[in-house]
Design an enzyme around this catalytic site. Structure first.
Site, short mmCIF file in Angstrom:
data_model
loop_
_atom_site.label_atom_id
_atom_site.label_comp_id
_atom_site.label_asym_id
_atom_site.label_seq_id
_atom_site.Cartn_x
_atom_site.Cartn_y
_atom_site.Cartn_z
N ARG A 41 0.82 -1.22 0.00
CA ARG A 41 0.00 0.00 0.00
C ARG A 41 0.86 1.27 0.00
O ARG A 41 0.48 2.27 -0.61
CB ARG A 41 -0.95 -0.01 1.20
CG ARG A 41 -2.11 -0.98 1.01
CD ARG A 41 -2.99 -1.05 2.21
NE ARG A 41 -4.17 -1.85 1.94
CZ ARG A 41 -5.02 -2.27 2.85
NH1 ARG A 41 -4.83 -1.96 4.12
NH2 ARG A 41 -6.09 -2.98 2.52
N GLY A 374 -13.30 -4.56 1.14
CA GLY A 374 -14.70 -4.20 1.39
C GLY A 374 -15.29 -3.34 0.31
O GLY A 374 -16.44 -3.51 -0.10
#
Length: 397
Positions: A41, A374
């Site tokens: 990330r 998600g």
């Protein structure tokens, strides 16, 4: 989807000398000593930061890390390890700034990392007061954190509401483009793979996709529930008997459109759930009462692989068997290889899916790998993500 792209602003010379606030996703895993154990990330956030720096902007970057209590700083909640790694990747010192809501001192050509945004009171509940303060810090807001796009928080939504300009960073823009290509205007046939242990967690995804896809491949515990719906015995396999009706509705809905949910013809079973459990291939009609289905069989895998190779678009979420165990990985491996060999545009997301992609080394053969767990699932459910909604609203003026 109409959005303002930060890359376009830079190309038009609109970022030079401006204060740019980037909401990145730097929520990385740390060990007990506070060292980053996996930095994907952080590396993914670099292009947006470098773009802003090269444009001569004064750059502020923030992210959440973990689940801190608002207003209560603890050393383990600090972005200090991220600041260090970001500095290494950018080849310059990245100063970490605490208590930054009321003002940040940063000059054009400089970059600072603003301490964990979830420490600010009102972040999670998207406080308007906090959002307006954040918006006042910058001339241009850049949302580049797809992993948080499904949350309406002060640094992901509120700031976009009130900032002079609200744009999508390169990472977020790439996600929007890939999702639009796969779901809004897909090349047909569109095949979706939805697998996992429970139908209940993915029922809304199955229902949403069943209205749009040409083929819906189910795997794992979800496939077992669909086998029950098709009148097959599944022994002591993981399934949700109370959702058989819902599975039948999905099958019937697809059938009415001339589409299909392929039910496994053969399966790989074991008597226990263990890596060293002897694996047996059986016809789907021959599953014994003490059998546990842990993978699809070779006939089913070959049939699904052929379907994937002739697809125009593939959406992949979830392995079709217990691929962590060597004896029960062949189904997932066959599907991964078929996607890699297919000329279809493919988009994949979800933690287990990314682990399977890494295991079979097909990263460069998948059209787009989504970084947001998600958020990716909510897109598949047909929901409009808050970040997409506010950015398109701001683009429309």
């Amino acid at each position: 989807m109409n959005i303002i792209r930060f890359e376009d602003l830079v190309a038009q010379g609109q970022a030079a000398g401006k204060r740019v606030f980037i909401r990145a996703d730097l929520n990385v895993p740390l060990d007990d000593a506070g060292n980053i154990t996996e930095d994907t990330r952080v590396r993914a956030s670099v292009p947006a930061i470098e773009l802003a720096l090269k444009a001569g902007a004064a750059v502020m970057v923030t992210s959440h890390l973990g689940r801190p209590t608002e207003g209560e700083f603890k050393p383990e909640d600090s972005l200090a390890p991220v600041a260090k790694r970001l500095g290494e990747l950018l080849g310059r010192e990245v100063k970490l700034v605490s208590n930054w809501v009321d003002g940040v001192d940063v000059a054009p050509g400089q970059v600072v990392l603003l301490e964990n945004c979830r420490l600010n009171k009102g972040e999670k509940k998207n406080s308007e007061e906090l959002a307006k303060k954040l918006a006042a810090l910058c001339d241009i807001f850049v949302h580049d954190a797809f992993g948080t796009a499904h949350r309406a928080e002060a640094t992901t939504y509120g700031i976009a509401q009130f900032a002079k300009v609200a744009s999508a960073g390169p990472l977020l823009a790439a996600e929007i483009d890939a999702i639009s290509k796969a779901l809004e205007a897909p090349k047909r046939p569109l095949i979706a793979i939805v697998a996992g242990s429970k139908v209940s967690t993915k029922l809304t995804i199955l229902e949403s996709l069943s209205k749009n896809v040409d083929g819906l491949i189910v795997g794992g515990g979800i496939a077992n529930t669909f086998m029950l719906a098709a009148g097959l015995k599944i022994g002591k396999s993981l399934a949700e008997a109370d959702l058989v009706g819902a599975a039948k509705t999905v099958i019937e809905g697809m059938k009415a459109r001339g589409a299909a949910v392929p039910i496994p013809e053969d399966v790989v079973v074991a008597k226990t759930f263990a890596a060293d459990a002897p694996a047996t291939v059986k016809a789907a009609t021959d599953v014994a009462d003490d059998d546990m289905i842990l993978d699809i069989g070779p006939k089913t895998a070959a049939k699904l692989a052929a379907q994937l190779k002739s697809a125009g678009t593939v959406v992949w979420n979830g392995p079709v068997g217990v691929f962590e165990f060597e004896a029960f990985e062949q189904g997932t491996k066959a599907i991964a290889q078929a996607i890699a060999e297919s000329s279809a545009f493919s988009i994949a997301g979800g933690g287990d899916t990314l682990a399977a992609i890494a295991k079979y080394g097909i990263e460069d053969k998948v059209g787009y790998i989504s970084t947001g767990g998600g958020a990716f699932l909510e897109v598949l459910e047909g929901k409009t993500l808050p970040a997409f909604e506010i950015l398109s609203k701001r683009a429309a003026g």
